[in-house]
Design an enzyme around this catalytic site. Structure first.
Site, PDB file in Angstrom:
ATOM      1  N   CYS A  84       0.821  -1.227   0.000  1.00  0.00           N
ATOM      2  CA  CYS A  84       0.000   0.000   0.000  1.00  0.00           C
ATOM      3  C   CYS A  84       0.849   1.269   0.000  1.00  0.00           C
ATOM      4  O   CYS A  84       0.329   2.363  -0.206  1.00  0.00           O
ATOM      5  CB  CYS A  84      -0.942   0.002   1.188  1.00  0.00           C
ATOM      6  SG  CYS A  84      -1.929  -1.486   1.298  1.00  0.00           S
ATOM      7  N   HIS A 116      -3.092   7.100   2.290  1.00  0.00           N
ATOM      8  CA  HIS A 116      -3.575   5.767   1.918  1.00  0.00           C
ATOM      9  C   HIS A 116      -4.922   5.535   2.596  1.00  0.00           C
ATOM     10  O   HIS A 116      -5.115   5.872   3.768  1.00  0.00           O
ATOM     11  CB  HIS A 116      -2.552   4.712   2.357  1.00  0.00           C
ATOM     12  CG  HIS A 116      -3.056   3.309   2.233  1.00  0.00           C
ATOM     13  ND1 HIS A 116      -3.671   2.854   1.089  1.00  0.00           N
ATOM     14  CD2 HIS A 116      -3.049   2.265   3.110  1.00  0.00           C
ATOM     15  CE1 HIS A 116      -4.021   1.584   1.278  1.00  0.00           C
ATOM     16  NE2 HIS A 116      -3.657   1.208   2.488  1.00  0.00           N
ATOM     17  N   ASN A 122     -10.348  -0.240   0.464  1.00  0.00           N
ATOM     18  CA  ASN A 122      -8.882  -0.229   0.417  1.00  0.00           C
ATOM     19  C   ASN A 122      -8.393  -1.079  -0.750  1.00  0.00           C
ATOM     20  O   ASN A 122      -8.437  -2.307  -0.692  1.00  0.00           O
ATOM     21  CB  ASN A 122      -8.354  -0.782   1.750  1.00  0.00           C
ATOM     22  CG  ASN A 122      -6.845  -0.912   1.782  1.00  0.00           C
ATOM     23  OD1 ASN A 122      -6.168  -0.688   0.785  1.00  0.00           O
ATOM     24  ND2 ASN A 122      -6.319  -1.288   2.937  1.00  0.00           N
TER      25      ASN A 122
HETATM   26  O1  UT7 Z   1      -3.859  -1.226   3.909  1.00  0.00           O
HETATM   27  C1  UT7 Z   1      -3.072  -2.024   4.693  1.00  0.00           C
HETATM   28  C2  UT7 Z   1      -3.146  -1.779   6.102  1.00  0.00           C
HETATM   29  N1  UT7 Z   1      -4.333  -2.298   6.731  1.00  0.00           N
HETATM   30  C3  UT7 Z   1      -4.887  -1.569   7.698  1.00  0.00           C
HETATM   31  O2  UT7 Z   1      -4.482  -0.466   7.939  1.00  0.00           O
HETATM   32  C4  UT7 Z   1      -5.975  -2.165   8.558  1.00  0.00           C
HETATM   33  C5  UT7 Z   1      -5.763  -1.737   9.991  1.00  0.00           C
HETATM   34  N2  UT7 Z   1      -6.726  -2.304  10.905  1.00  0.00           N
HETATM   35  C6  UT7 Z   1      -8.026  -1.896  10.948  1.00  0.00           C
HETATM   36  O3  UT7 Z   1      -8.470  -1.107  10.130  1.00  0.00           O
HETATM   37  C7  UT7 Z   1      -8.891  -2.415  12.059  1.00  0.00           C
HETATM   38  O4  UT7 Z   1      -8.094  -3.075  13.013  1.00  0.00           O
HETATM   39  C8  UT7 Z   1     -10.045  -3.355  11.613  1.00  0.00           C
HETATM   40  C9  UT7 Z   1     -11.083  -2.575  10.830  1.00  0.00           C
HETATM   41  C10 UT7 Z   1      -9.502  -4.489  10.785  1.00  0.00           C
HETATM   42  C11 UT7 Z   1     -10.748  -3.920  12.860  1.00  0.00           C
HETATM   43  O5  UT7 Z   1     -11.238  -2.846  13.645  1.00  0.00           O
HETATM   44  P1  UT7 Z   1     -10.882  -2.767  15.205  1.00  0.00           P
HETATM   45  O6  UT7 Z   1     -11.534  -1.567  15.717  1.00  0.00           O
HETATM   46  O7  UT7 Z   1      -9.397  -2.877  15.346  1.00  0.00           O
HETATM   47  O8  UT7 Z   1     -11.620  -4.050  15.767  1.00  0.00           O
HETATM   48  P2  UT7 Z   1     -11.013  -5.214  16.676  1.00  0.00           P
HETATM   49  O9  UT7 Z   1     -10.275  -6.191  15.831  1.00  0.00           O
HETATM   50  O10 UT7 Z   1     -10.317  -4.612  17.838  1.00  0.00           O
HETATM   51  O11 UT7 Z   1     -12.350  -5.891  17.195  1.00  0.00           O
HETATM   52  C12 UT7 Z   1     -13.255  -5.192  18.059  1.00  0.00           C
HETATM   53  C13 UT7 Z   1     -14.516  -6.032  18.206  1.00  0.00           C
HETATM   54  C14 UT7 Z   1     -14.225  -7.506  18.504  1.00  0.00           C
HETATM   55  O12 UT7 Z   1     -15.275  -7.985  19.321  1.00  0.00           O
HETATM   56  P3  UT7 Z   1     -15.081  -8.130  20.911  1.00  0.00           P
HETATM   57  O13 UT7 Z   1     -13.906  -9.018  21.102  1.00  0.00           O
HETATM   58  O14 UT7 Z   1     -14.863  -6.740  21.407  1.00  0.00           O
HETATM   59  O15 UT7 Z   1     -16.381  -8.729  21.337  1.00  0.00           O
HETATM   60  C15 UT7 Z   1     -14.302  -8.152  17.155  1.00  0.00           C
HETATM   61  O16 UT7 Z   1     -14.629  -9.520  17.229  1.00  0.00           O
HETATM   62  O17 UT7 Z   1     -15.244  -6.027  16.980  1.00  0.00           O
HETATM   63  C16 UT7 Z   1     -15.409  -7.358  16.503  1.00  0.00           C
HETATM   64  N3  UT7 Z   1     -15.281  -7.312  15.038  1.00  0.00           N
HETATM   65  C17 UT7 Z   1     -16.338  -7.149  14.223  1.00  0.00           C
HETATM   66  N4  UT7 Z   1     -17.651  -7.034  14.458  1.00  0.00           N
HETATM   67  C18 UT7 Z   1     -18.455  -6.852  13.398  1.00  0.00           C
HETATM   68  C19 UT7 Z   1     -14.154  -7.389  14.310  1.00  0.00           C
HETATM   69  N5  UT7 Z   1     -14.450  -7.268  13.000  1.00  0.00           N
HETATM   70  C20 UT7 Z   1     -15.801  -7.118  12.928  1.00  0.00           C
HETATM   71  C21 UT7 Z   1     -16.689  -6.941  11.864  1.00  0.00           C
HETATM   72  N6  UT7 Z   1     -18.011  -6.813  12.130  1.00  0.00           N
HETATM   73  N7  UT7 Z   1     -16.286  -6.910  10.575  1.00  0.00           N
END
Ligand code: UT7
Length: 306
Positions: free
Chosen positions: A108, A233, A263
Site C-alpha cells: 500500500c 492511503h 482499500n
Molecule cells: O492497507 C493495509 C493496512 N491495513 C490496515 O491499515 C488495517 C488496519 N486495521 C483496521 O483497520 C482495524 O483493526 C479493523 C477494521 C480491521 C478492525 O477494527 P478494530 O476496531 O481494530 O476491531 P477489533 O479487531 O479490535 O475488534 C473489536 C470487536 C471484537 O469484538 P469483541 O472481542 O470486542 O467482542 C471483534 O470480534 O469487533 C469485533 N469485530 C467485528 N464485528 C463486526 C471485528 N471485525 C468485525 C466486523 N463486524 N467486521
C-alpha cells in the site's frame, strides 16, 4: 527533483459490494463497518492489468500524448495478474508503449515509493522525460470472503499519472521506510488468501506514518500548517483521523475516497489525487503530502510543490 503532473486517470470495476451485501455473507453489519472503518461500499471485479490499462490510457489522453511519447512505465502493485511476467508487460503491450516497464511492490506504500522512483529517474542525466506511474491492485481474488477482519476492507481499483520532467524543484522532501520484522502482520502466501492482525497493523501504521510525515515535512523545511492537500492511503478513516491529530495537519485538508472505494492498496492514493484534482485542490504552488503504509510493513511520504 522536478516533475509536473501532465495527466491523471482512474479505473474502478463496475460491481459494487455494499456493507449490507457483506452482512449477508458473514457476521457483520453496515453500522459496525461504517463506524469502525468509514467504508460504505467497495468495488470488485477487475484484474490489475485492466485497472492499469484503463487508468493509464486516461492519463495519457489527458496529457494529450501518444503512448509512444512515454519513456518509462512503473506499475506499483502487490497483486500481479500472474507470477511471471510482471503485469507492467501486459499494460505496456495493451497501451502500445515503446519504453522500459517494470513492477514495483511496496504494497500500500507502493504508489508513494513509485512517486520517488519516478522523480529520481526524471532527474537522472539522460533519463526519461515522461513517466507513466500506475498504482493498481486487485485484492478481491486474494481476499478470504469468510474473514470479517479483512473482507470488509479490501477492494479493487487503480489510478495512473503522467509525470513530465521540469527544471523546477517540486519534490521538496520525502521519507521511505520499512520494518520487515512486522512482515507477518499482513501477508498472503502463494496460492493462499491475505491474513492480517488488524489491531496491530493499525497501531504500527499510526506510529510509522506520523513519524514519516513529520520527517518528510522537516526535510522540506516545512511544518503541518504548510500542508494544503493531504493524500493518505485509504485503509481506515480512523487511521487517517489519528494521523491528522498526531501530525497537526487539519483533517479537512485530507482527500478521501474510502467511503465508496474501500482499500485497494496501491490504487488508493492516485484515486484520492484524482478526487483532489477534480475538486480543484491541486492548484499551482499547493503543498501536497502523500503518505502510504502497508504490508512489509512499509511506508512512504512525499512533500511536493504542485
Ligand atoms: O492497507 C493495509 C493496512 N491495513 C490496515 O491499515 C488495517 C488496519 N486495521 C483496521 O483497520 C482495524 O483493526 C479493523 C477494521 C480491521 C478492525 O477494527 P478494530 O476496531 O481494530 O476491531 P477489533 O479487531 O479490535 O475488534 C473489536 C470487536 C471484537 O469484538 P469483541 O472481542 O470486542 O467482542 C471483534 O470480534 O469487533 C469485533 N469485530 C467485528 N464485528 C463486526 C471485528 N471485525 C468485525 C466486523 N463486524 N467486521
Amino acid at each position: 527533483m522536478g516533475a509536473r503532473l501532465a495527466g491523471i486517470g482512474t479505473s474502478l470495476p463496475e460491481k459494487v459490494l455494499t456493507n449490507d451485501d457483506l452482512a449477508q455473507m458473514m457476521d457483520t453489519s453496515d453500522e459496525w463497518i461504517r463506524e469502525r472503518t468509514g467504508i460504505r461500499e467497495r468495488r470488485i471485479g477487475l484484474p490489475t492489468s485492466s485497472l492499469g490499462i484503463e487508468s493509464g490510457r486516461a492519463a495519457i489522453d489527458m496529457a494529450g500524448l501518444d503512448p509512444t511519447d512515454i519513456d518509462l512505465l512503473i506499475l506499483s502493485t502487490t497483486t500481479p495478474d500472474q507470477r511471471v511476467p510482471g503485469t507492467a508487460a501486459v499494460i505496456h503491450a495493451e497501451l502500445g508503449l515503446d519504453c522500459g516497464a517494470f513492477d514495483l511492490n511496496a504494497a500500500c506504500a507502493g504508489f508513494t515509493y513509485g512517486w520517488v522512483v519516478a522523480h529520481s529517474m526524471l532527474d537522472a542525466p539522460g533519463g526519461p522525460r515522461r513517466v507513466l506511474l500506475v498504482g493498481a491492485d486487485a485484492l478481491s481474488p486474494i481476499t478470504d470472503w469468510e474473514d470479517r477482519g479483512t473482507a470488509i476492507l479490501f477492494s479493487d481499483g487503480g489510478g495512473a499519472v503522467v509525470l513530465e520532467h521540469t527544471d523546477d524543484d517540486t519534490l521538496l522532501g520525502w521519507d521511505l521506510g520499512a520494518d520487515g520484522n512486522h512482515r507477518r502482520l499482513l501477508m498472503g502466501d502463494h496460492d493462499s488468501k491475505i491474513t492480517m492482525e488488524g489491531r496491530e497493523v493499525f497501531k504500527v501504521a499510526v506510529r510509522a506514518v506520523t513519524g514519516s510525515v513529520l520527517t518528510a515535512l522537516d526535510r522540506a523545511g516545512m511544518g503541518p500548517g504548510d500542508v494544503d492537500v493531504l493524500l493518505p492511503h485509504q485503509a481506515n478513516i480512523r487511521i487517517i483521523e489519528a494521523i491528522c491529530k498526531r501530525t497537526g495537519i487539519p483533517f479537512e485538508r485530507s482527500y478521501n475516497t474510502i467511503e465508496h472505494t474501500g482499500n485497494n492498496s496501491s490504487g488508493t492514493i492516485p484515486l484520492a489525487m484524482a478526487k483532489a484534482h477534480a475538486e480543484g485542490a491541486l492548484q499551482p504552488g499547493a503543498i501536497v503530502v502523500m503518505t502510504g503504509f502497508g504490508a512489509g510493513m512499509s511506508w512512504a511520504t512525499t512533500v511536493s510543490r504542485w
